[in-house]
Design a protein around this motif. Sequence first.
Motif, PDB file in Angstrom:
ATOM      1  N   GLU A 151      35.680  83.684 -26.198  1.00 32.63           N
ATOM      2  CA  GLU A 151      34.992  84.961 -25.998  1.00 32.63           C
ATOM      3  C   GLU A 151      35.866  86.095 -26.509  1.00 32.63           C
ATOM      4  O   GLU A 151      37.052  86.186 -26.161  1.00 32.63           O
ATOM      5  CB  GLU A 151      34.675  85.181 -24.520  1.00 32.63           C
ATOM      6  CG  GLU A 151      33.935  86.484 -24.267  1.00 32.63           C
ATOM      7  CD  GLU A 151      33.620  86.696 -22.796  1.00 32.63           C
ATOM      8  OE1 GLU A 151      32.980  87.706 -22.462  1.00 32.63           O
ATOM      9  OE2 GLU A 151      34.036  85.848 -21.965  1.00 32.63           O
ATOM     10  N   LEU A 186      36.999  89.600 -26.166  1.00 34.20           N
ATOM     11  CA  LEU A 186      37.009  90.516 -25.020  1.00 34.20           C
ATOM     12  C   LEU A 186      36.988  91.969 -25.486  1.00 34.20           C
ATOM     13  O   LEU A 186      37.517  92.305 -26.545  1.00 34.20           O
ATOM     14  CB  LEU A 186      38.263  90.281 -24.167  1.00 34.20           C
ATOM     15  CG  LEU A 186      38.416  88.891 -23.548  1.00 34.20           C
ATOM     16  CD1 LEU A 186      39.718  88.811 -22.768  1.00 34.20           C
ATOM     17  CD2 LEU A 186      37.230  88.570 -22.642  1.00 34.20           C
ATOM     18  N   GLU A 188      38.615  94.152 -23.832  1.00 32.37           N
ATOM     19  CA  GLU A 188      39.927  94.677 -23.442  1.00 32.37           C
ATOM     20  C   GLU A 188      40.906  94.623 -24.609  1.00 32.37           C
ATOM     21  O   GLU A 188      40.734  93.881 -25.565  1.00 32.37           O
ATOM     22  CB  GLU A 188      40.510  93.889 -22.261  1.00 32.37           C
ATOM     23  CG  GLU A 188      39.754  94.101 -20.960  1.00 32.37           C
ATOM     24  CD  GLU A 188      38.604  93.111 -20.834  1.00 32.37           C
ATOM     25  OE1 GLU A 188      38.379  92.361 -21.797  1.00 32.37           O
ATOM     26  OE2 GLU A 188      37.929  93.107 -19.788  1.00 32.37           O
ATOM     27  N   ILE A 232      45.064  94.177 -25.489  1.00 29.29           N
ATOM     28  CA  ILE A 232      46.371  93.733 -24.992  1.00 29.29           C
ATOM     29  C   ILE A 232      47.427  94.251 -25.959  1.00 29.29           C
ATOM     30  O   ILE A 232      47.461  93.872 -27.132  1.00 29.29           O
ATOM     31  CB  ILE A 232      46.439  92.195 -24.896  1.00 29.29           C
ATOM     32  CG1 ILE A 232      45.394  91.666 -23.900  1.00 29.29           C
ATOM     33  CG2 ILE A 232      47.845  91.762 -24.486  1.00 29.29           C
ATOM     34  CD1 ILE A 232      45.404  90.157 -23.767  1.00 29.29           C
ATOM     35  N   ALA A 287      41.620  91.369 -27.921  1.00 29.76           N
ATOM     36  CA  ALA A 287      41.962  90.113 -27.254  1.00 29.76           C
ATOM     37  C   ALA A 287      40.830  89.111 -27.354  1.00 29.76           C
ATOM     38  O   ALA A 287      39.656  89.467 -27.492  1.00 29.76           O
ATOM     39  CB  ALA A 287      42.304  90.365 -25.788  1.00 29.76           C
ATOM     40  N   VAL A 288      41.220  87.844 -27.304  1.00 27.54           N
ATOM     41  CA  VAL A 288      40.277  86.727 -27.251  1.00 27.54           C
ATOM     42  C   VAL A 288      40.676  85.844 -26.076  1.00 27.54           C
ATOM     43  O   VAL A 288      41.861  85.561 -25.879  1.00 27.54           O
ATOM     44  CB  VAL A 288      40.282  85.913 -28.563  1.00 27.54           C
ATOM     45  CG1 VAL A 288      39.432  84.650 -28.416  1.00 27.54           C
ATOM     46  CG2 VAL A 288      39.782  86.760 -29.722  1.00 27.54           C
ATOM     47  N   GLU A 289      39.681  85.437 -25.289  1.00 31.83           N
ATOM     48  CA  GLU A 289      39.951  84.548 -24.158  1.00 31.83           C
ATOM     49  C   GLU A 289      39.367  83.175 -24.448  1.00 31.83           C
ATOM     50  O   GLU A 289      38.208  83.053 -24.849  1.00 31.83           O
ATOM     51  CB  GLU A 289      39.356  85.115 -22.872  1.00 31.83           C
ATOM     52  CG  GLU A 289      39.687  84.271 -21.648  1.00 31.83           C
ATOM     53  CD  GLU A 289      39.264  84.926 -20.347  1.00 31.83           C
ATOM     54  OE1 GLU A 289      39.998  85.823 -19.893  1.00 31.83           O
ATOM     55  OE2 GLU A 289      38.197  84.556 -19.818  1.00 31.83           O
ATOM     56  N   ARG A 329      38.725  79.424 -22.697  1.00 32.52           N
ATOM     57  CA  ARG A 329      38.620  78.785 -21.388  1.00 32.52           C
ATOM     58  C   ARG A 329      38.322  77.301 -21.561  1.00 32.52           C
ATOM     59  O   ARG A 329      37.429  76.930 -22.337  1.00 32.52           O
ATOM     60  CB  ARG A 329      37.521  79.452 -20.553  1.00 32.52           C
ATOM     61  CG  ARG A 329      37.798  80.908 -20.236  1.00 32.52           C
ATOM     62  CD  ARG A 329      36.698  81.523 -19.390  1.00 32.52           C
ATOM     63  NE  ARG A 329      35.480  81.758 -20.166  1.00 32.52           N
ATOM     64  CZ  ARG A 329      35.215  82.878 -20.828  1.00 32.52           C
ATOM     65  NH1 ARG A 329      36.097  83.879 -20.800  1.00 32.52           N
ATOM     66  NH2 ARG A 329      34.090  83.003 -21.498  1.00 32.52           N
ATOM     67  N   GLY A 332      50.549  86.816 -24.634  1.00 33.73           N
ATOM     68  CA  GLY A 332      49.334  86.707 -23.850  1.00 33.73           C
ATOM     69  C   GLY A 332      49.569  86.277 -22.414  1.00 33.73           C
ATOM     70  O   GLY A 332      50.686  86.324 -21.892  1.00 33.73           O
ATOM     71  N   GLU A 333      48.485  85.854 -21.764  1.00 34.72           N
ATOM     72  CA  GLU A 333      48.518  85.421 -20.379  1.00 34.72           C
ATOM     73  C   GLU A 333      47.783  84.091 -20.256  1.00 34.72           C
ATOM     74  O   GLU A 333      46.878  83.792 -21.045  1.00 34.72           O
ATOM     75  CB  GLU A 333      47.849  86.447 -19.465  1.00 34.72           C
ATOM     76  CG  GLU A 333      48.465  87.825 -19.503  1.00 34.72           C
ATOM     77  CD  GLU A 333      47.659  88.835 -18.710  1.00 34.72           C
ATOM     78  OE1 GLU A 333      48.186  89.377 -17.726  1.00 34.72           O
ATOM     79  OE2 GLU A 333      46.474  89.047 -19.075  1.00 34.72           O
ATOM     80  N   TRP A 362      42.337  79.329 -18.316  1.00 33.58           N
ATOM     81  CA  TRP A 362      42.027  80.363 -19.301  1.00 33.58           C
ATOM     82  C   TRP A 362      43.303  80.868 -19.969  1.00 33.58           C
ATOM     83  O   TRP A 362      44.372  80.918 -19.356  1.00 33.58           O
ATOM     84  CB  TRP A 362      41.270  81.531 -18.677  1.00 33.58           C
ATOM     85  CG  TRP A 362      41.933  82.145 -17.472  1.00 33.58           C
ATOM     86  CD1 TRP A 362      41.719  81.843 -16.171  1.00 33.58           C
ATOM     87  CD2 TRP A 362      42.943  83.175 -17.484  1.00 33.58           C
ATOM     88  NE1 TRP A 362      42.521  82.601 -15.352  1.00 33.58           N
ATOM     89  CE2 TRP A 362      43.281  83.436 -16.129  1.00 33.58           C
ATOM     90  CE3 TRP A 362      43.590  83.883 -18.490  1.00 33.58           C
ATOM     91  CZ2 TRP A 362      44.237  84.374 -15.774  1.00 33.58           C
ATOM     92  CZ3 TRP A 362      44.540  84.825 -18.143  1.00 33.58           C
ATOM     93  CH2 TRP A 362      44.854  85.064 -16.797  1.00 33.58           C
ATOM     94  N   ARG A 372      44.428  84.145 -22.405  1.00 29.38           N
ATOM     95  CA  ARG A 372      44.027  85.443 -22.947  1.00 29.38           C
ATOM     96  C   ARG A 372      45.122  85.900 -23.909  1.00 29.38           C
ATOM     97  O   ARG A 372      46.262  86.139 -23.510  1.00 29.38           O
ATOM     98  CB  ARG A 372      43.850  86.442 -21.802  1.00 29.38           C
ATOM     99  CG  ARG A 372      43.158  87.736 -22.209  1.00 29.38           C
ATOM    100  CD  ARG A 372      42.887  88.614 -20.994  1.00 29.38           C
ATOM    101  NE  ARG A 372      41.960  87.979 -20.072  1.00 29.38           N
ATOM    102  CZ  ARG A 372      42.252  87.705 -18.800  1.00 29.38           C
ATOM    103  NH1 ARG A 372      43.447  87.987 -18.317  1.00 29.38           N
ATOM    104  NH2 ARG A 372      41.351  87.135 -18.016  1.00 29.38           N
TER     105      ARG A 372
END
Length: 824
Positions: A491, A493, A495, A497, A502-504, A506, A556-557, A571, A573
Amino acid sequence: MRILGVILTALIAVLLIFAFLTASQVFTNLRNIKLLASNDLEWSLAQIELETRDFSGALEAARLSPEPDLDRLRLRFDILYSRVSSMGSAPAYLRLAVVPEFEAALKRINTFMADAVPMIDSPDEALIEALPLLTAQSAHLRADSRALSLSGIALYAAENDRARQRITNTLYRLATIALLLIVAVVGLLINLLFANRAAREKGAALTQANRRMTTILSTSMDGVLVVDSTGAVLEFNKASETIFGYRYEDIRGQNIQDLIAPPNLRDDHYRAMQRILNGQDRHAAGKGRVRMDAKRADGTIFPIEIAIEMAEDNDEKILIGFLHDISDRVAAEEELLETRDRALAGERAKAEFLAVMSHEIRTPLNGILGNLSLLNDTALSPVQTRYVRNMEISGRVLMRHVDTVLDITRFEAGKLDINIACTDLSSMLQELVESQLSAANRHGTTLSWRWEGPARSWVRTDRAALEQVLLNLVGNAIKFTDNGTITIEAEALPEIINGTPAVELRVIDTGIGISEDRLPKVFDDFVTNDPTLGRVPGGTGLGLGIARRIVTALGGEIGVESTPDVGSTFWVRLPMEEGRQPPAKESNTPEPAVAHLHMLVVEDNEINRELAQELLQREGHWVTLASNGAEGLQLADSKPFDMILMDIAMPVMDGLEATKRIRAGIGPNKDTPIVAVSANILPDDRDRFLAGGMSAFLAKPIRRSSLQKLLQEHFAIGEPTSPMTAGLPESTFNRLQARFLKEGDALIAAITAPYRDFEDVAKRCHDLSGAAAIFGAHALQDILAQADTAAKQGNTRLFEELVAQIPPLWRATRGDLNAPDAAE
């Protein structure tokens, strides 16, 4: 109070001046009065009147007497004459001259006296005859003398009154001044009392401050010493006595350099002190602590920190030093450094141990797995097949555990290289799913991926690092999910970063889930989902730790949400800029022509060496061959070439070393383009090769199009030429094929050896990959190239998986080469 004292003092001074002037005036007036008294004006005037009367009486008696007493007459005349004469010459009588009556009377008397002198001085007979005349002429004397007396008495009475009034006025002023002086003196005394009290209080405070300072200096843990401009000791507190071992009473007045400076540094210390006193060394005085060596009374040399300040005492420069012994701190620092060195040595020993052990473990494992692969190709019963499969699975699990431990060591050493480039995220996810489908199917689990929302296929990220993270997450999901579903969602995002879109990603599974108390530790090293003996086997607990490190390095996270018996969602991110799809290449674009060149090919592999020679000669170039870096260096120093094709990994001398020596030398090829030729070059290697002096890269296997493009970039001369006809002479092809078959058989023997040598297998894969494509073995060439890359990256797990695919591919390739149409 000080200002008031100054004012009062100035006022008293002014009053004293006024008092002095007034007293002087009083004394002058008194002297004048005394002068008046000394002249006895009233008595003198009365005497004139008396002497006039006596003269008149003597004159009358002489005139009436038959025998006149002329001597007495003459005497009285002389006395009167003398009195009148003295009045005219005395200063006191001069002030009476301004009185008209006095002046007229005195004039008449003087006239008479002047007229009477001849008569008085004449003989007696003449005087007797003149007595009537004298009597007539002196008739006015008594009245005139009376007038003189009255005028003088009146004048001098008035003058005395005025003098007394002046004295009175002066005395009044003097009394006023005296009163003011008394007031000023009282004020000054009061001010002096307050000033004295303030001075006593200040003295008491100063005494207390001195006692306090003495107490501070005597109890201070830091040494404090004071020296004059010659270095003589003025102060030396208790801490200094403890630090240096001297008593203040014993060293007072001695030179500080002789006491605390090491003999070999004494002159330097003395010169430094002089520079400070002269203002030439500003970095020492008032600039904080300076570390230096000092000497104790027993001769021991030890480290101190000293801060030096310069001051003045009675117009004499003094130096104040604040110091403390740092022997313990230096010892602690040295111990810390030793501890660090031991820790680093331990880390190196651990790394070396892991490398040795991994090699020792992998060697028998490679033999086991290779023999199991050979055994699996023989006729086996179903039970034997199951046993072989179980042993192979266990061996590969053990190999993955060893590789995972090595990955952790590599990450901790900071050797994770990030290479951001344009990546087709959709294509990567599709390839990842396809590679894991068989594993998921063994668990009865479906595996798929999809975009949530608008797709962002082309992004900028490190594809290899992201693939490793997702493989860990998907592998865990497959391991703990039976007969379920695993979905990878991507997805884009909204948001940001660190200023980047950003791309998340999962990974959602319907597996056994993770308990809430274990979620905070799931990304720690050596943590598995279930620590009990009934856990699902096959993990070291390091995969998620590695994934966390990679994600952190990418900026990232990573996180997890899970419900036991329901499933988990891992996930990731990451910041990913939007990338651009590379433009498609036009196949019919004509290429510019290239002049005939003198080429030097340095290659240890005979097949690749002959192939490069054949391709370059068909282009019309002259080719000189060398089988290693040392031969290439010798040829490069002997004659000039237009270009040098340099292999990297070679015996005797590698290509990088040869390139460095060519560039550093004075031979004819110092500035000749040198092209690195390799089957696969890692990004960090590329930087190292460029820094070593190489000009460009040419990937193995050497293709005609790649070679033409390289030459055109460096030596294009004009109009394009038509494409060359594919193929080689039959004799050349047969010779290269024989060499290729021989090297392929040697690689298979190395792979299936009981004790496989990792480095030997990796080198043979590197050498064979360049030649595989010559004979149309593209599938084999791709596996060999990937294995070479995995070996250079230290990814032994992937390397072993790829090596296991080589034997069947080689058998198929060998069969194809033996077919009638193999030459095609």
